[in-house]
Design a protein around this motif. Structure first.
Motif, mmCIF file in Angstrom:
data_model
loop_
_atom_site.group_PDB
_atom_site.id
_atom_site.type_symbol
_atom_site.label_atom_id
_atom_site.label_comp_id
_atom_site.label_asym_id
_atom_site.label_seq_id
_atom_site.Cartn_x
_atom_site.Cartn_y
_atom_site.Cartn_z
ATOM 1 N N ALA A 83 0.926 -1.278 0.063
ATOM 2 C CA ALA A 83 -0.012 0.035 -0.198
ATOM 3 C C ALA A 83 0.899 1.337 -0.038
ATOM 4 O O ALA A 83 1.681 1.406 0.980
ATOM 5 C CB ALA A 83 -1.126 0.155 1.097
ATOM 6 N N VAL A 84 0.829 2.028 -1.265
ATOM 7 C CA VAL A 84 1.734 3.027 -1.227
ATOM 8 C C VAL A 84 1.066 4.346 -0.285
ATOM 9 O O VAL A 84 0.280 4.996 -1.000
ATOM 10 C CB VAL A 84 2.080 3.211 -2.691
ATOM 11 C CG1 VAL A 84 2.837 4.692 -2.838
ATOM 12 C CG2 VAL A 84 2.679 2.311 -3.228
ATOM 13 N N SER A 85 1.834 4.733 0.592
ATOM 14 C CA SER A 85 1.187 5.748 1.516
ATOM 15 C C SER A 85 1.827 7.104 1.185
ATOM 16 O O SER A 85 1.477 8.063 2.252
ATOM 17 C CB SER A 85 1.422 5.274 2.921
ATOM 18 O OG SER A 85 2.788 4.848 3.165
ATOM 19 N N LEU A 109 13.162 -7.850 -9.479
ATOM 20 C CA LEU A 109 13.377 -6.544 -10.113
ATOM 21 C C LEU A 109 12.017 -5.763 -10.040
ATOM 22 O O LEU A 109 10.917 -6.172 -9.790
ATOM 23 C CB LEU A 109 13.438 -6.856 -11.730
ATOM 24 C CG LEU A 109 14.786 -7.887 -11.928
ATOM 25 C CD1 LEU A 109 14.645 -8.146 -13.540
ATOM 26 C CD2 LEU A 109 16.090 -7.384 -11.640
ATOM 27 N N MET A 110 12.156 -4.683 -10.256
ATOM 28 C CA MET A 110 11.210 -3.618 -10.163
ATOM 29 C C MET A 110 11.014 -2.750 -11.142
ATOM 30 O O MET A 110 12.240 -2.128 -11.833
ATOM 31 C CB MET A 110 11.265 -2.820 -8.871
ATOM 32 C CG MET A 110 10.134 -1.601 -8.445
ATOM 33 S SD MET A 110 10.728 -0.120 -9.372
ATOM 34 C CE MET A 110 10.028 0.871 -7.891
ATOM 35 N N CYS A 111 9.884 -2.286 -11.925
ATOM 36 C CA CYS A 111 9.714 -1.321 -12.868
ATOM 37 C C CYS A 111 8.430 -0.379 -12.786
ATOM 38 O O CYS A 111 7.592 -0.841 -12.087
ATOM 39 C CB CYS A 111 9.995 -1.844 -14.347
ATOM 40 S SG CYS A 111 8.106 -2.786 -14.835
ATOM 41 N N VAL A 171 2.749 -6.009 -6.111
ATOM 42 C CA VAL A 171 2.226 -4.764 -6.383
ATOM 43 C C VAL A 171 2.323 -3.781 -5.494
ATOM 44 O O VAL A 171 2.188 -3.914 -4.373
ATOM 45 C CB VAL A 171 0.775 -5.190 -7.256
ATOM 46 C CG1 VAL A 171 0.680 -6.339 -8.229
ATOM 47 C CG2 VAL A 171 -0.258 -5.555 -5.943
ATOM 48 N N ARG A 172 2.333 -2.517 -6.269
ATOM 49 C CA ARG A 172 2.296 -1.234 -5.469
ATOM 50 C C ARG A 172 1.242 -0.278 -5.794
ATOM 51 O O ARG A 172 1.194 0.204 -6.850
ATOM 52 C CB ARG A 172 3.787 -0.592 -5.727
ATOM 53 C CG ARG A 172 5.081 -1.402 -5.816
ATOM 54 C CD ARG A 172 6.191 -0.614 -6.324
ATOM 55 N NE ARG A 172 6.104 -0.200 -7.485
ATOM 56 C CZ ARG A 172 6.329 -0.254 -8.665
ATOM 57 N NH1 ARG A 172 6.899 -1.585 -8.982
ATOM 58 N NH2 ARG A 172 6.152 0.105 -9.857
ATOM 59 N N VAL A 173 0.346 -0.292 -4.813
ATOM 60 C CA VAL A 173 -0.948 0.470 -5.027
ATOM 61 C C VAL A 173 -1.317 1.555 -4.027
ATOM 62 O O VAL A 173 -1.104 1.365 -2.805
ATOM 63 C CB VAL A 173 -2.161 -0.501 -5.144
ATOM 64 C CG1 VAL A 173 -3.343 0.123 -5.286
ATOM 65 C CG2 VAL A 173 -1.861 -1.495 -5.980
ATOM 66 N N VAL A 212 1.999 13.093 -9.611
ATOM 67 C CA VAL A 212 2.317 12.383 -10.414
ATOM 68 C C VAL A 212 3.977 11.907 -10.264
ATOM 69 O O VAL A 212 4.450 11.323 -11.039
ATOM 70 C CB VAL A 212 2.059 12.844 -11.654
ATOM 71 C CG1 VAL A 212 0.719 13.207 -11.939
ATOM 72 C CG2 VAL A 212 2.784 14.361 -11.715
ATOM 73 N N ARG A 213 4.314 12.077 -9.051
ATOM 74 C CA ARG A 213 5.797 11.941 -8.995
ATOM 75 C C ARG A 213 5.982 10.157 -8.939
ATOM 76 O O ARG A 213 5.149 9.526 -8.480
ATOM 77 C CB ARG A 213 6.208 12.255 -7.467
ATOM 78 C CG ARG A 213 7.721 12.095 -7.087
ATOM 79 C CD ARG A 213 8.111 12.463 -5.794
ATOM 80 N NE ARG A 213 7.928 13.860 -5.510
ATOM 81 C CZ ARG A 213 7.424 14.174 -4.207
ATOM 82 N NH1 ARG A 213 7.237 13.236 -3.189
ATOM 83 N NH2 ARG A 213 7.191 15.545 -3.955
ATOM 84 N N GLY A 214 6.996 9.922 -9.626
ATOM 85 C CA GLY A 214 7.272 8.566 -9.769
ATOM 86 C C GLY A 214 6.815 7.772 -10.843
ATOM 87 O O GLY A 214 7.094 6.873 -11.362
#
Ligand code: PLP
Length: 224
Positions: free
Chosen positions: A29-31, A157-159, A205-207, A221-223
């Protein structure tokens, strides 16, 4: 927490559709940039994996919050400056943005001094975007070999696919680089595309927005 319940349901459906076991994909959970009340609501609903994109913001928020909620697992998902490596290693359980030899060297030195490190993912700039960090796809194999020669264990890996493009080719590229390198971990998929990422083999997953709602201000919108 409506958003969290909806994302959990979407994730379970995506796992089932892909023929993958329930619960096999880790939900971060992207806080970042979210008000503390929303983060506390997610904690109250049992969420324990969180992502922050800045070391200092992560430290400021989680220094107080993490001890109050046993089992919290913090992921750094934003660029890591070498001079912040020490602080990052002290606060985060997973660093998803290893992307250059100098940072790998700093982490290896910290590992030698501390005896342990966060889990590591290498970020790949699958779209070769100049404004984005991450190792270029063609350089990933050599970089992974270099990192391993330093004694660092890489989990995956991450993208972050380019905004406004079909993410699926990027997910496939990441998966193929990971397969070549013998890596099991794939961190890919965000609010708008995590079902597609699960179909392509994502293990993480990064949500953010789909769980917490829109982020405040221009940093939204950063990132991306
Ligand atoms: C902000 C961010 C996310 C979450 O994005 P949403 O669109 O809000 O789900 C995921 N990964 C990274 C690296 C980010 O910076």
């Amino acid at each position: 927490m409506e958003g969290l319940a909806a994302v959990r349901a979407r994730l379970a459906a995506a796992e089932a559709a892909a023929g993958r076991p329930a619960g096999s994909v880790a939900l971060v959970a992207v806080s970042k940039e979210q008000p503390e009340a929303r983060v506390r609501a997610a904690l109250a609903a049992g969420q324990r994996r969180f992502g922050e994109n800045r070391v200092q913001e992560g430290e400021a928020r989680w220094a107080a919050l993490a001890p109050a909620f046993p089992g919290v697992e913090l992921h750094l998902i934003g660029p890591l400056q070498t001079n912040k490596a020490r602080a990052a290693v002290a606060r985060f359980d997973v660093i998803q943005t290893l992307d250059r030899p100098r940072l790998a060297r700093a982490l290896a030195d910290l590992a030698a001094a501390r005896g342990a490190l966060p889990r590591l993912f290498v970020q790949v700039n699958t779209g070769a975007e100049p404004q984005k960090v991450g190792v270029l796809p063609g350089a990933a194999d050599a970089f992974l070999a270099e990192v391993r020669a330093m004694g660092l264990a890489v989990e995956g890996l991450m993208c972050i696919p380019p905004a406004g493009h079909d993410p699926v080719p990027h997910f496939r590229l990441l998966r193929s680089i990971a397969a070549t390198a013998g890596l099991a971990g794939l961190s890919m998929g965000m609010s708008d595309d995590f079902e597609a990422a699960v179909a392509e083999g994502a293990t993480v997953v990064r949500v953010g927005a789909a769980i917490f709602g829109p982020r405040a201000g221009a940093g939204a919108v950063r990132g991306r």
